[in-house]
Design a protein around this motif. Structure first.
Motif, PDB file in Angstrom:
ATOM      1  N   ARG A 128      14.997 -19.960  22.881  1.00 24.68           N
ATOM      2  CA  ARG A 128      16.310 -19.449  22.490  1.00 24.68           C
ATOM      3  C   ARG A 128      17.283 -20.610  22.302  1.00 24.68           C
ATOM      4  NH1 ARG A 128      12.852 -16.477  23.003  1.00 24.68           N
ATOM      5  NH2 ARG A 128      12.734 -14.408  23.939  1.00 24.68           N
ATOM      6  N   PRO A 141      23.841 -10.654  23.096  1.00 25.95           N
ATOM      7  CA  PRO A 141      23.503  -9.544  22.198  1.00 25.95           C
ATOM      8  C   PRO A 141      24.325  -8.295  22.526  1.00 25.95           C
ATOM      9  CG  PRO A 141      21.531 -10.460  23.260  1.00 25.95           C
ATOM     10  CD  PRO A 141      22.714 -11.040  23.959  1.00 25.95           C
ATOM     11  N   ALA A 177      15.435  -0.377  20.602  1.00 24.86           N
ATOM     12  CA  ALA A 177      15.591  -1.657  19.903  1.00 24.86           C
ATOM     13  C   ALA A 177      16.749  -2.463  20.493  1.00 24.86           C
ATOM     14  CB  ALA A 177      15.814  -1.410  18.415  1.00 24.86           C
ATOM     15  N   THR A 178      17.903  -1.791  20.735  1.00 26.90           N
ATOM     16  CA  THR A 178      19.053  -2.509  21.301  1.00 26.90           C
ATOM     17  C   THR A 178      18.730  -3.018  22.697  1.00 26.90           C
ATOM     18  OG1 THR A 178      20.532  -1.137  20.007  1.00 26.90           O
ATOM     19  CG2 THR A 178      21.512  -2.279  21.869  1.00 26.90           C
ATOM     20  N   ARG A 180      15.753  -3.785  23.955  1.00 30.05           N
ATOM     21  CA  ARG A 180      14.828  -4.922  23.869  1.00 30.05           C
ATOM     22  C   ARG A 180      15.548  -6.197  23.408  1.00 30.05           C
ATOM     23  NH1 ARG A 180       8.901  -4.506  21.110  1.00 30.05           N
ATOM     24  NH2 ARG A 180       9.158  -2.251  21.025  1.00 30.05           N
ATOM     25  N   ASP A 181      16.402  -6.040  22.399  1.00 28.23           N
ATOM     26  CA  ASP A 181      17.152  -7.207  21.911  1.00 28.23           C
ATOM     27  C   ASP A 181      18.092  -7.754  22.979  1.00 28.23           C
ATOM     28  OD1 ASP A 181      15.938  -7.062  19.499  1.00 28.23           O
ATOM     29  OD2 ASP A 181      17.636  -6.198  18.413  1.00 28.23           O
ATOM     30  N   GLY A 185      16.657 -11.073  23.570  1.00 31.58           N
ATOM     31  CA  GLY A 185      17.061 -11.692  22.308  1.00 31.58           C
ATOM     32  C   GLY A 185      17.706 -13.057  22.457  1.00 31.58           C
ATOM     33  N   GLU A 266      10.954  -8.680  15.046  1.00 33.47           N
ATOM     34  CA  GLU A 266      11.974  -7.622  15.121  1.00 33.47           C
ATOM     35  C   GLU A 266      11.410  -6.443  15.908  1.00 33.47           C
ATOM     36  OE1 GLU A 266      10.967  -4.581  13.623  1.00 33.47           O
ATOM     37  OE2 GLU A 266      11.359  -4.827  11.472  1.00 33.47           O
ATOM     38  N   PRO A 267      12.283  -5.646  16.527  1.00 35.32           N
ATOM     39  CA  PRO A 267      11.805  -4.694  17.516  1.00 35.32           C
ATOM     40  C   PRO A 267      11.399  -3.318  16.993  1.00 35.32           C
ATOM     41  CG  PRO A 267      14.186  -4.753  17.543  1.00 35.32           C
ATOM     42  CD  PRO A 267      13.737  -5.674  16.457  1.00 35.32           C
ATOM     43  N   TYR A 273      11.051  -8.936  19.362  1.00 35.67           N
ATOM     44  CA  TYR A 273      12.468  -8.592  19.358  1.00 35.67           C
ATOM     45  C   TYR A 273      13.169  -9.616  18.496  1.00 35.67           C
ATOM     46  CZ  TYR A 273      10.843 -11.405  23.178  1.00 35.67           C
ATOM     47  OH  TYR A 273      10.118 -12.298  23.909  1.00 35.67           O
ATOM     48  N   ARG A 274      14.391  -9.245  18.063  1.00 39.79           N
ATOM     49  CA  ARG A 274      15.178 -10.192  17.273  1.00 39.79           C
ATOM     50  C   ARG A 274      15.714 -11.242  18.221  1.00 39.79           C
ATOM     51  NH1 ARG A 274      16.322  -6.439  13.428  1.00 39.79           N
ATOM     52  NH2 ARG A 274      16.925  -5.003  15.064  1.00 39.79           N
ATOM     53  N   LYS A 275      15.519 -12.499  17.912  1.00 39.12           N
ATOM     54  CA  LYS A 275      16.054 -13.498  18.829  1.00 39.12           C
ATOM     55  C   LYS A 275      16.740 -14.635  18.076  1.00 39.12           C
ATOM     56  CE  LYS A 275      11.576 -15.834  19.476  1.00 39.12           C
ATOM     57  NZ  LYS A 275      10.617 -14.837  18.975  1.00 39.12           N
TER      58      LYS A 275
END
Ligand SMILES: [Zn+2]
Length: 378
Positions: A128, A141, A177-178, A180-181, A185, A266-267, A273-275
């Protein structure tokens, strides 16, 4: 061949970082590569930490295969074993290096590898940390603070309530998704939290800045395989790409490495996940104008909730400076979720890791990377 005592691929796992490094250096030399050791200015008792690189193959090669492991410290136990498997094969079959520049990097985060942590000496998640020139080391995030509090992701705030209940609460409140990000992320405001991306470029980043171009040499196309563990189905692997679904690049890799094997970072439909701040785009920028692409290989170990619980417990034990049994148990649990002791798992990931690296060498030699296609056509 197997200093660890176990026969076969599982024997390529080392008990500790200094031994893994010694075996990497020896295997690199046996395979005819030049081994360089770059010291990292972080002091720990009893060992000098280094990032070791084995470089070789064809001197004037246009294409380079770059293989890295241990960006997430403790995940280096697996990446080191897989690199050893390839180097041992190369020693008996030098044709694997034909028409290719080979660059093997052992332990991108030697502190984490040695201390059996995922992060570096500043509690930074190095995948990251690689923000591009245009980005700032700031921000979290969406919904991070709420999810961090509910799941107890930071050593700075106590975990309350039952984890499964709180996880369910996160999922209903914010969606999968949110959540996980937000968890994974990358965040830049909470140094005691998980997936902290740091306040500036890490020592590993500085080291890559100084040396990566030199390691790659004259090659104009670079295919990078970055080895990780802890995500996905046990013993299998997925290749996470920095390309979206339905892009020509993703299709290109799917065709060569297997449909169902590759997915974007992407999740919505995958394990990832989006990172922010991941290694690939940063290396692409550094290596310009060379064509470059990255496959992040994720080998599965345990269910994601168990991995997260182990990360959380170890982060607390470390940052709250707990001593004694609690800390040792937390470290052992973290090591288990990223480098399981199970013989079958170890055999499987070494076998599949070698298969992946052999495939990557073939693809790189024959075709390079997909981003070079339009240029080659033009
Ligand atoms: Zn990782």
């Amino acid at each position: 061949m197997s200093a660890g005592g176990e026969p076969g691929g599982a024997g390529l796992f080392s008990r500790e970082y200094p031994l893994a490094r010694e075996r990497f250096r020896a295997a690199g030399a046996r395979a005819g590569l030049e081994v360089r050791s770059h010291p990292v200015p972080v002091s720990v008792p009893g060992v000098e930490l280094t990032v070791d690189v084995a470089v070789g193959g064809a001197r004037d090669a246009r294409r380079a295969l770059l293989v890295t492991s241990g960006l997430h410290g403790v995940e280096g136990f697996m990446g080191s074993a897989q690199q050893l498997a390839f180097l041992e094969r190369l020693a008996v079959d030098p044709s694997l290096g034909r028409d290719l520049r080979l660059v093997f990097v052992h332990a991108l985060n030697p502190f984490g590898f040695h201390m059996q942590r995922r992060t570096d000496e500043r509690n930074v998640d190095l995948n990251r940390n690689f923000l591009l020139d245009s980005e700032e080391y700031r921000g979290v995030p969406e919904a991070y603070w709420d999810i961090q509090r509910l799941l107890g992701l930071s050593a700075a705030t106590p975990a309350r309530g039952l984890f499964p209940v709180n996880l369910l609460r996160c999922l209903t409140r914010h969606g999968q998704a949110t959540t996980r990000d937000a968890v994974a992320g990358g965040q830049y405001e909470d140094p005691a939290g998980l997936f902290f991306g740091g306040r500036g470029l890490s020592l590993t980043g500085e080291l890559l800045k100084a040396h990566l171009r030199g390691w790659v040499g004259e090659a104009q196309e670079v295919l990078h395989v970055d080895l990780h563990s802890g995500l996905g189905a046990r013993g299998g692997y997925r290749l996470i790409l920095e390309h979206d679904w339905e892009t020509p690049q993703l299709r290109w890799f799917a065709h060569r490495f297997g449909e169902g094997r590759v997915e974007p970072s992407e999740p919505e439909r995958g394990i990832s996940y989006r990172k922010r701040g991941s290694l690939g785009p940063w290396c692409a920028q550094l290596l310009k104008p060379r064509a470059y692409d990255i496959l992040i290989a994720e080998f599965g170990t345990y269910p994601i909730a168990l991995v997260l619980l182990a990360l959380r417990a170890e982060n607390r034990a470390w940052l709250l400076k707990r001593d004694g049994l609690g800390r040792r148990l937390a470290t052992a649990a973290l090591r288990e979720v990223f480098a399981p002791r199970g013989h079958r798992w170890r055999e499987a990931v070494v076998y599949r890791g070698l298969e992946l690296l052999l495939r990557a060498a073939d693809v790189c030699r024959a075709e390079g990377v997909p981003t070079s296609r339009p240029r080659a056509v033009a």
